[in-house]
Scaffold this motif. Structure first.
Motif, PDB file in Angstrom:
ATOM      1  N   ASN A  82       0.840  -1.186   0.000  1.00  0.00           N
ATOM      2  CA  ASN A  82       0.000   0.000   0.000  1.00  0.00           C
ATOM      3  C   ASN A  82       0.889   1.254   0.000  1.00  0.00           C
ATOM      4  OD1 ASN A  82      -1.656   2.129   0.593  1.00  0.00           O
ATOM      5  ND2 ASN A  82      -2.894   0.986   2.077  1.00  0.00           N
ATOM      6  N   PRO A  83       1.191   1.783  -1.195  1.00  0.00           N
ATOM      7  CA  PRO A  83       2.162   2.876  -1.307  1.00  0.00           C
ATOM      8  C   PRO A  83       1.761   4.118  -0.498  1.00  0.00           C
ATOM      9  CG  PRO A  83       1.587   2.003  -3.469  1.00  0.00           C
ATOM     10  CD  PRO A  83       0.642   1.400  -2.495  1.00  0.00           C
ATOM     11  N   GLU A  84       0.452   4.390  -0.410  1.00  0.00           N
ATOM     12  CA  GLU A  84       0.033   5.590   0.331  1.00  0.00           C
ATOM     13  C   GLU A  84       0.412   5.487   1.794  1.00  0.00           C
ATOM     14  OE1 GLU A  84      -4.150   6.303  -0.448  1.00  0.00           O
ATOM     15  OE2 GLU A  84      -3.674   6.174  -2.613  1.00  0.00           O
ATOM     16  N   LYS A  85       0.133   4.316   2.338  1.00  0.00           N
ATOM     17  CA  LYS A  85       0.438   4.101   3.744  1.00  0.00           C
ATOM     18  C   LYS A  85       1.938   4.149   4.010  1.00  0.00           C
ATOM     19  CE  LYS A  85      -1.334   0.793   6.854  1.00  0.00           C
ATOM     20  NZ  LYS A  85      -1.890  -0.571   6.916  1.00  0.00           N
ATOM     21  N   ALA A  86       2.687   3.678   3.005  1.00  0.00           N
ATOM     22  CA  ALA A  86       4.137   3.580   3.187  1.00  0.00           C
ATOM     23  C   ALA A  86       4.856   4.903   2.928  1.00  0.00           C
ATOM     24  CB  ALA A  86       4.699   2.500   2.263  1.00  0.00           C
ATOM     25  N   ALA A  87       4.121   5.882   2.362  1.00  0.00           N
ATOM     26  CA  ALA A  87       4.762   7.146   1.993  1.00  0.00           C
ATOM     27  C   ALA A  87       5.452   7.771   3.199  1.00  0.00           C
ATOM     28  CB  ALA A  87       3.720   8.095   1.418  1.00  0.00           C
ATOM     29  N   HIS A  96      15.832   2.080   6.937  1.00  0.00           N
ATOM     30  CA  HIS A  96      16.097   1.201   5.786  1.00  0.00           C
ATOM     31  C   HIS A  96      17.578   0.996   5.516  1.00  0.00           C
ATOM     32  CE1 HIS A  96      16.136   5.184   3.755  1.00  0.00           C
ATOM     33  NE2 HIS A  96      17.103   4.615   3.042  1.00  0.00           N
ATOM     34  N   LEU A  97      18.441   1.681   6.269  1.00  0.00           N
ATOM     35  CA  LEU A  97      19.880   1.485   6.081  1.00  0.00           C
ATOM     36  C   LEU A  97      20.475   0.592   7.163  1.00  0.00           C
ATOM     37  CD1 LEU A  97      20.997   5.083   4.991  1.00  0.00           C
ATOM     38  CD2 LEU A  97      20.524   3.099   3.547  1.00  0.00           C
ATOM     39  N   ARG A  98      19.616   0.099   8.054  1.00  0.00           N
ATOM     40  CA  ARG A  98      20.117  -0.733   9.154  1.00  0.00           C
ATOM     41  C   ARG A  98      20.245  -2.197   8.714  1.00  0.00           C
ATOM     42  NH1 ARG A  98      19.419   1.166  14.482  1.00  0.00           N
ATOM     43  NH2 ARG A  98      18.723  -0.896  15.138  1.00  0.00           N
ATOM     44  N   ARG A  99      21.151  -2.871   9.380  1.00  0.00           N
ATOM     45  CA  ARG A  99      21.425  -4.258   9.021  1.00  0.00           C
ATOM     46  C   ARG A  99      20.201  -5.155   9.189  1.00  0.00           C
ATOM     47  NH1 ARG A  99      23.103  -9.095  11.220  1.00  0.00           N
ATOM     48  NH2 ARG A  99      24.661 -10.266  10.015  1.00  0.00           N
ATOM     49  N   ASP A 100      19.366  -4.843  10.168  1.00  0.00           N
ATOM     50  CA  ASP A 100      18.228  -5.721  10.443  1.00  0.00           C
ATOM     51  C   ASP A 100      16.950  -5.313   9.699  1.00  0.00           C
ATOM     52  OD1 ASP A 100      17.707  -3.422  11.790  1.00  0.00           O
ATOM     53  OD2 ASP A 100      17.637  -4.313  13.803  1.00  0.00           O
ATOM     54  N   PHE A 101      17.066  -4.353   8.792  1.00  0.00           N
ATOM     55  CA  PHE A 101      15.866  -3.911   8.056  1.00  0.00           C
ATOM     56  C   PHE A 101      15.381  -5.025   7.117  1.00  0.00           C
ATOM     57  CE2 PHE A 101      13.939  -1.957   4.240  1.00  0.00           C
ATOM     58  CZ  PHE A 101      12.897  -1.264   4.827  1.00  0.00           C
ATOM     59  N   ILE A 102      14.079  -5.295   7.176  1.00  0.00           N
ATOM     60  CA  ILE A 102      13.516  -6.291   6.258  1.00  0.00           C
ATOM     61  C   ILE A 102      12.624  -5.572   5.254  1.00  0.00           C
ATOM     62  CG2 ILE A 102      12.055  -8.343   6.067  1.00  0.00           C
ATOM     63  CD1 ILE A 102      13.003  -9.087   8.885  1.00  0.00           C
ATOM     64  N   PRO A 103      13.054  -5.504   4.003  1.00  0.00           N
ATOM     65  CA  PRO A 103      12.260  -4.777   3.005  1.00  0.00           C
ATOM     66  C   PRO A 103      10.900  -5.450   2.803  1.00  0.00           C
ATOM     67  CG  PRO A 103      14.443  -5.320   2.152  1.00  0.00           C
ATOM     68  CD  PRO A 103      14.264  -6.093   3.413  1.00  0.00           C
ATOM     69  N   PRO A 104       9.830  -4.655   2.808  1.00  0.00           N
ATOM     70  CA  PRO A 104       8.505  -5.245   2.573  1.00  0.00           C
ATOM     71  C   PRO A 104       8.375  -5.724   1.124  1.00  0.00           C
ATOM     72  CG  PRO A 104       8.365  -2.854   2.723  1.00  0.00           C
ATOM     73  CD  PRO A 104       9.790  -3.207   3.026  1.00  0.00           C
ATOM     74  N   LYS A 105       7.476  -6.672   0.924  1.00  0.00           N
ATOM     75  CA  LYS A 105       7.266  -7.187  -0.428  1.00  0.00           C
ATOM     76  C   LYS A 105       5.811  -7.029  -0.827  1.00  0.00           C
ATOM     77  CE  LYS A 105      11.108 -10.208   0.319  1.00  0.00           C
ATOM     78  NZ  LYS A 105      11.131 -10.365   1.771  1.00  0.00           N
TER      79      LYS A 105
END
Lengths: 130, 437
Positions: free
Chosen positions: B306-311, B324-333
Motif C-alpha cells: 500500500n504505497p500511500e500508507k508507506a509514503a 532502511h539502512l540498518r542491518r536488520d531492516f527487512i524490506p517489505p514485499k
C-alpha cells in the motif's frame, strides 16, 4: 560471498544503473575468511576474461590489499609454469576469500547493502524499488 | 553419411527432438530428426561419424543409446541377410577386437536360451577376438521391437536391428539416480525434479566454462544440474531462507559438495529479480529457471503493498539511523503479476545473453484456455521450443528462446497481459473449469 562476486554486482537501484560510480560498490567493515577450495585453474581462466580489473583492484583496496598489479594478468595458460603462480594467487583471492559479514555502499546513491552469513542482500526498500 | 540407430527411453517423448537437436547444435552440426515418431522409441539418423554420434548421446537424458546400424529385418532371416549385404565390409575392421553381445527389447523379451541361439546365428561375422563381458572393445547389440496386442504378450518381434554400440546416454550411466531429489541432502517444496532439470539444461545448451544463471534459485535445483554439465552457476532468490538452507550441512553449497562440483560454484545472492544487481555489461551465457507462479510460493517483489500508507517511511529513523539502512531492516514485499515477471525475464535475457545464448523457463498453463499467443515474445529472442508436460487439468511448458543478432526482427508481445490472465495461483486453487481435459 566470494571476492569474485564483488566484480559482478552493482547497486540494484534502477536510477543508479547509468551512473559510472555505482560499480563497484564500496566495501566497508568487512569480515573475511579464507575458505579452502579445490584449485581449478580453468575456472580462473574463464573468469579472468569477464573481470573488470579496475574494480578488482579497487575492491581489494577497500579490503586492505594494495598489492595487486594495476593491469589484468593476460595470456595465462594453466599448462605454463610461470602462469601457475599467478593463477594460484588469483584462486586464493577470487575464490577462497569469502566476505562473511560486511557493508556494500553505493557511491552514487549512498544506499547500504549488507552481507550476512556470506550471502549478500540486494533487496531494496520500497522507495528505491522499481 | 552413415546410418545410426537411436534407441530412446520411454520418457517425455515430445522433448526428444529438442534435446538431441540442441546437443547437435552445441557441437556445431545439424541433425535431421524429421523421421521421429513419438510413439516409436527407435529412430534411424544420418551422421558423419562415430564422434558425432558420441557427442549427441553422451549428455542425453531422453535417449538410451546410439548404434552404428549394421542391419534391419522384420525377422531374423531378413536381419541376417541385410547385415551380410550392407555391412560385410565392417566385419574385418573389428575382426580381432574383444567383444560381447547385448540385447535391448522394447515391449517384450527373450529367454537367455533363445538369446544364446541368436548370438550363435551371427557366426558368419567370424569374429576372432575374445569374448569379454567386462570391458570389451566392441559391444554388438540386438534391438527388438515387439508389438503388444491387448493383454496378450507378443513373442515374435516386429522389427529387429543389429548394430555396434557407439555411446550410451547419461541416463544409462545412472545420472537420474545421482541427481534424484530423494538422495539430495538439501531440498524444499519448490525443488525441481532431476530428470526435467537435466533435460532443461541440455536444451538450454548449458556448457563447460559458461555462466548459467537461475534468477529463482530456491534450493538450487537448476544450478546443480547445470554444474553437472560443466557450467559455472550463479543464482539469486528473493527469499534468503532458501539460499541459507536449513543448517551448516544442509544448504546449496553443501549440495555442490555432495555432487563434487563445488569448484565450479560461484555464489547465490538475495535479490529481487526485477531490481537486479548484476552489472549491466556482465555477460550471462544461459538462463534456466522455473519462475514462481504462486502455486507453492507466492509471486512477490520488493515494494510496499500500500504505497500511500508507506509514503514517508524512508525518513523513519531508529537510534539516529535511517531504518532502511540498518542491518536488520527487512524490506517489505508486494504481490506481482506473472505476466509482468515474464516480460522482465525476457527483457533481461534479451539484454544480457550473448547472440545465440539461450533462455529456458517453465510456464504453467490451464489446458482449457491455452492459446499459443499467451507465450510471451520479445523482439530480440526467437522462440525455439514450446514443449508441453501435461498434467490432469493443467500443463506446464518448457519455453526455450535464443537470442538473435540485430538482423532478427521479432515481435514483442505478451498474451497473458492482453487477455488479462492475471493470476495462475487463483486459477489453480479455484479449479479449472469442467471443460479442461
Amino acid at each position: 560471498m566470494k571476492f569474485l562476486t564483488t566484480n559482478f554486482v552493482q547497486c540494484a537501484v534502477k536510477s543508479c544503473h547509468s551512473s559510472l560510480t555505482s560499480f563497484p560498490l564500496q566495501y566497508e567493515e568487512c569480515q573475511l575468511v579464507q575458505q579452502e577450495q579445490d584449485y581449478n585453474p580453468e575456472f580462473i581462466v574463464h573468469m579472468l576474461e569477464r573481470l573488470d580489473w579496475n574494480a578488482i583492484v579497487q575492491v581489494a583496496k577497500d579490503l586492505g590489499n594494495e598489492s595487486l598489479p594495476a593491469n589484468k594478468p593476460e595470456d595465462l595458460d594453466p599448462i605454463m609454469e610461470d602462469s601457475q603462480a599467478v593463477l594460484r594467487d588469483l584462486h586464493t583471492l577470487l575464490v577462497e576469500t569469502q566476505i562473511v559479514e560486511g557493508k556494500m555502499v553505493c557511491k552514487n546513491c549512498g544506499h547500504i547493502y549488507y552481507i550476512k552469513n556470506s550471502i549478500p542482500n540486494f533487496l531494496l526498500p520500497p522507495h528505491l524499488a522499481n | 553419411m552413415k546410418d545410426y540407430l537411436i534407441y530412446f527411453a520411454q520418457a517425455y517423448p515430445n522433448f526428444r527432438t529438442a534435446e538431441l537437436e540442441s546437443l547437435a547444435n552445441l557441437h556445431n552440426f545439424s541433425l535431421d530428426l524429421s523421421g521421429h515418431d513419438e510413439k516409436n522409441p527407435f529412430l534411424i539418423v544420418q551422421l558423419e561419424d562415430d564422434e558425432q554420434a558420441q557427442k549427441i548421446l553422451e549428455r542425453s537424458i531422453l535417449a538410451r543409446g546410439i548404434y552404428e546400424l549394421w542391419g534391419h529385418g522384420t525377422n531374423y532371416e531378413e536381419l541376417h541377410q541385410d547385415v551380410q549385404k550392407r555391412s560385410c565390409d565392417k566385419f574385418d575392421t573389428y575382426k580381432h577386437d574383444t567383444f560381447k553381445f547385448n540385447f535391448e527389447s522394447f515391449m517384450g523379451s527373450k529367454s537367455n536360451k533363445a538369446r544364446i541361439e541368436i548370438i550363435e546365428s551371427f557366426g558368419y561375422l567370424e569374429f576372432e577376438g575374445a569374448i569379454n563381458l567386462k570391458k570389451p572393445q566392441q559391444i554388438y547389440t540386438v534391438l527388438e521391437e515387439y508389438k503388444v496386442n491387448g493383454m496378450e504378450k507378443a513373442n515374435v518381434p516386429l522389427n529387429i536391428w543389429f548394430g555396434r554400440q557407439i555411446q550410451l546416454s547419461a541416463r544409462m550411466n545412472n545420472i537420474l539416480d545421482k541427481y534424484d531429489l530423494k538422495r539430495r541432502n538439501y531440498i524444499g517444496t519448490t525443488s525441481f525434479d532431476a530428470e526435467l532439470s537435466l533435460v532443461t539444461c541440455n536444451i538450454a545448451q548449458v556448457r563447460s566454462g559458461k555462466i548459467t544463471y537461475d534468477p529463482f534459485t530456491g534450493t538450487g535445483s537448476f544450478l546443480v544440474t547445470a554444474a553437472n554439465f560443466g557450467a559455472l552457476p550463479m543464482g539469486s532468490d528473493i527469499d534468503v531462507r532458501m539460499l541459507k538452507g536449513k543448517s551448516a550441512k544442509c544448504n546449496i553449497r553443501e549440495t555442490f559438495k555432495q555432487y563434487g562440483t563445488l569448484g565450479q560454484y560461484i555464489d547465490v545472492l538475495t535479490m529481487d529479480f526485477t531490481n537486479n544487481a548484476f552489472r549491466s555489461n556482465f555477460v550471462i551465457d544461459n538462463i534456466v529457471c522455473d519462475p514462481p507462479y504462486g502455486v507453492r510460493e507466492g509471486l512477490r517483489v520488493c515494494g510496499a503493498k500500500n504505497p500511500e500508507k508507506a509514503a514517508g517511511r524512508e525518513n523513519h529513523e531508529i537510534d539516529g539511523q535511517k531504518a532502511h539502512l540498518r542491518r536488520d531492516f527487512i524490506p517489505p514485499k508486494k504481490p506481482y503479476e506473472l505476466s509482468n515477471l515474464l516480460d522482465d525475464l525476457l527483457s533481461f535475457a534479451a539484454s544480457r545473453l550473448p547472440v545465440d545464448g539461450r533462455l529456458a523457463f517453465w510456464m504453467p498453463t490451464a489446458n482449457d484456455d491455452f492459446q499459443v499467443n499467451q507465450i510471451p515474445q520479445h523482439e530480440n529472442l526467437e522462440l525455439l521450443y514450446n514443449l508441453e508436460q501435461e498434467f490432469n487439468k493443467w500443463s506446464r511448458r518448457l519455453l526455450v528462446y535464443i537470442k538473435r543478432d540485430e538482423s532478427y526482427k521479432g515481435e514483442t508481445r505478451n498474451g497473458l497481459k492482453e487477455e488479462n490472465i492475471k493470476n495462475f495461483r487463483e486459477r489453480y486453487f479455484r479449479g479449472f473449469s469442467e471443460k479442461s481435459r
